[in-house]
Design a protein around this motif. Structure first.
Motif, short mmCIF file in Angstrom:
data_model
loop_
_atom_site.label_atom_id
_atom_site.label_comp_id
_atom_site.label_asym_id
_atom_site.label_seq_id
_atom_site.Cartn_x
_atom_site.Cartn_y
_atom_site.Cartn_z
N ALA A 1 31.11 -12.26 9.64
CA ALA A 1 30.90 -12.97 8.38
C ALA A 1 31.45 -12.18 7.19
N ILE A 2 31.14 -10.89 7.13
CA ILE A 2 31.61 -10.07 6.02
C ILE A 2 33.13 -9.94 6.06
N PHE A 3 33.68 -9.77 7.25
CA PHE A 3 35.12 -9.63 7.44
C PHE A 3 35.87 -10.83 6.88
N TRP A 4 35.45 -12.03 7.29
CA TRP A 4 36.15 -13.24 6.84
C TRP A 4 35.80 -13.60 5.40
N GLN A 5 34.63 -13.19 4.94
CA GLN A 5 34.29 -13.42 3.54
C GLN A 5 35.22 -12.63 2.62
N TRP A 6 35.57 -11.44 3.03
CA TRP A 6 36.54 -10.64 2.27
C TRP A 6 37.91 -11.31 2.28
N ILE A 7 38.30 -11.83 3.43
CA ILE A 7 39.63 -12.43 3.54
C ILE A 7 39.75 -13.67 2.66
N PHE A 8 38.72 -14.53 2.67
CA PHE A 8 38.78 -15.80 1.94
C PHE A 8 38.19 -15.72 0.53
N ASN A 9 37.83 -14.53 0.09
CA ASN A 9 37.23 -14.40 -1.24
C ASN A 9 38.19 -14.91 -2.32
N GLY A 10 37.63 -15.68 -3.26
CA GLY A 10 38.47 -16.28 -4.30
C GLY A 10 39.00 -15.30 -5.32
N SER A 11 38.40 -14.12 -5.43
CA SER A 11 38.81 -13.16 -6.45
C SER A 11 39.76 -12.09 -5.92
N TYR A 12 39.44 -11.53 -4.74
CA TYR A 12 40.25 -10.43 -4.24
C TYR A 12 40.66 -10.60 -2.77
N GLY A 13 40.45 -11.78 -2.22
CA GLY A 13 40.77 -12.01 -0.81
C GLY A 13 42.26 -11.98 -0.52
N ILE A 14 42.61 -11.44 0.64
CA ILE A 14 44.01 -11.33 1.01
C ILE A 14 44.64 -12.69 1.28
N PHE A 15 43.82 -13.67 1.67
CA PHE A 15 44.35 -15.01 1.94
C PHE A 15 44.94 -15.63 0.67
N ASN A 16 44.19 -15.58 -0.40
CA ASN A 16 44.68 -16.11 -1.68
C ASN A 16 45.88 -15.31 -2.17
N HIS A 17 45.81 -14.00 -2.02
CA HIS A 17 46.92 -13.15 -2.46
C HIS A 17 48.21 -13.50 -1.73
N SER B 1 51.53 -15.09 -3.45
CA SER B 1 52.77 -14.34 -3.32
C SER B 1 53.90 -15.22 -2.78
N MET B 2 53.55 -16.17 -1.91
CA MET B 2 54.56 -17.06 -1.34
C MET B 2 54.83 -18.27 -2.23
N GLY B 3 54.12 -18.36 -3.35
CA GLY B 3 54.33 -19.46 -4.27
C GLY B 3 53.66 -20.76 -3.86
N LEU B 4 52.73 -20.69 -2.89
CA LEU B 4 52.05 -21.90 -2.43
C LEU B 4 50.83 -22.24 -3.29
N LEU B 5 50.35 -21.27 -4.05
CA LEU B 5 49.22 -21.48 -4.95
C LEU B 5 49.53 -20.93 -6.32
N LYS C 1 46.80 -20.45 -8.56
CA LYS C 1 45.63 -19.65 -8.86
C LYS C 1 44.75 -19.57 -7.62
N PRO C 2 43.92 -18.54 -7.52
CA PRO C 2 43.06 -18.38 -6.33
C PRO C 2 42.07 -19.54 -6.19
N ILE C 3 41.72 -19.83 -4.96
CA ILE C 3 40.71 -20.84 -4.67
C ILE C 3 39.65 -20.24 -3.76
N ASN C 4 38.42 -20.63 -3.97
CA ASN C 4 37.31 -20.14 -3.16
C ASN C 4 37.01 -21.16 -2.07
N LEU C 5 37.67 -21.00 -0.91
CA LEU C 5 37.55 -21.99 0.15
C LEU C 5 36.13 -22.08 0.70
N ILE C 6 35.46 -20.93 0.84
CA ILE C 6 34.11 -20.94 1.38
C ILE C 6 33.15 -21.63 0.42
#
Length: 296
Positions: free
Chosen positions: A124-140, A144-148, A150-155
């Motif tokens: 839970a903590i691992f994936w919460q970090w990944i999908f975090n809307g502020s500092y998650g690597i998924f949003n980053h 970076s690829m121009g698909l977003l 601004k960040p979104i909080n999927l969870i």
């Protein structure tokens, strides 16, 4: 002669003595709590440890007429079906890829079980970090690829929260299912595939006529046990969303928990548990009757 009689009597009692500890354990950990839940379902108990008054079947009437309870059932069905489909597809694909004798396949057979053995809190903590809307690597990565833009909080999104939870739970559990399917694949007679190749059958035809039917008993067991396991998942959902946002991920186990320990209606929560157990028992009965593989 007297000693032989005593020995014979002890021999008769020995099997009962050996199984007595596990019977006592089952009675103490399953039937005693279950009996208390059934009892509390007829009382209007509020807080844990308090004594309520007898209300008969009023709690059951409240539960059965509760929109929140049936909405939670809808979320649970969404959750169970989503997990079942995604885990089954990934497990079959992975098992078929690993059903080889190459060194790479043997390497991944050994290490692919890692996601399953990781504790749920860590997952839970691992994936919460990944999908975090502020500092998650998924949003980053998406930005970076121009698909977003601004960040979104999927969870924390009412639309995406459940699919994301299904994805995380599938990542956690599909390796276990893969190992079971892979074990089933190894016992299928290779001569059946050789005969199919001679007859010109395609790989797709071989899968549906040889592989899938040969795994019937294994898939039946996984379908039954896996569905019940998936339905009763509580920890992952509670840690990541707590049933939110706005009840979007409130499955039946979370509804019962919230009713008991957040809304302080132990009696209603007990009644909801009994109703849920009865409905699951109906499912198990129907599944066994119509889904069990037929012996040829």
């Amino acid at each position: 002669m007297e000693f032989a009689g005593k020995r014979s009597g002890w021999t008769k009692l020995l099997p009962y003595a050996l199984v007595a500890p596990i019977i006592i354990w089952i009675l103490a950990t399953i039937f005693w709590p279950l009996g208390n839940v059934i009892k509390e379902s007829f009382y209007n108990t509020g807080f844990v440890g308090t004594k309520g008054s007898f209300v008969g079947v009023d709690n059951y009437k409240t539960v059965l007429s509760s929109q929140g309870y049936w909405t939670a059932w809808g979320k649970s069905l969404y959750w169970v079906i989503g997990n079942s489909l995604l885990q089954s597809v990934l497990a079959f694909l992975t098992a078929l890829l690993l059903n080889r004798s190459s060194r790479i396949a043997q390497f991944f057979r050994t290490w692919m079980i890692i996601p399953w053995i990781i504790p749920t809190i860590v997952v839970a903590i691992f994936w919460q970090w990944i999908f975090n809307g502020s500092y998650g690597i998924f949003n980053h990565a998406l930005i970076s690829m121009g698909l977003l833009d601004k960040p979104i909080n999927l969870i924390g999104d009412s639309v995406w929260s459940m699919p994301i939870l299904i994805f995380i739970n599938t990542w956690h559990w599909f390796p276990f299912m893969t190992i079971i399917v892979l074990a089933g694949l190894t016992i299928i007679d290779k001569e059946m595939y050789e005969a199919a190749d001679v007859d010109g059958a395609s790989k797709w035809t071989q899968f549906w006529t040889i592989t899938f039917p040969s795994l019937g008993k294994i898939m039946f067991a996984l379908g039954l046990v896996g569905t019940l396991w998936s339905f009763n998942v509580f920890d992952l959902i509670e840690i990541l969303t707590g049933g939110g946002p706005a009840g979007a991920t409130t499955t039946v186990p979370l509804f019962v928990y919230q009713t008991a320990f957040e809304n302080f209606h132990i009696g209603q929560a007990s009644a909801a548990s009994i109703v849920t157990a009865f409905l699951l028992l109906v499912f198990v009965t129907v599944f066994i009757k119509f889904g069990s593989p037929k012996d040829e």
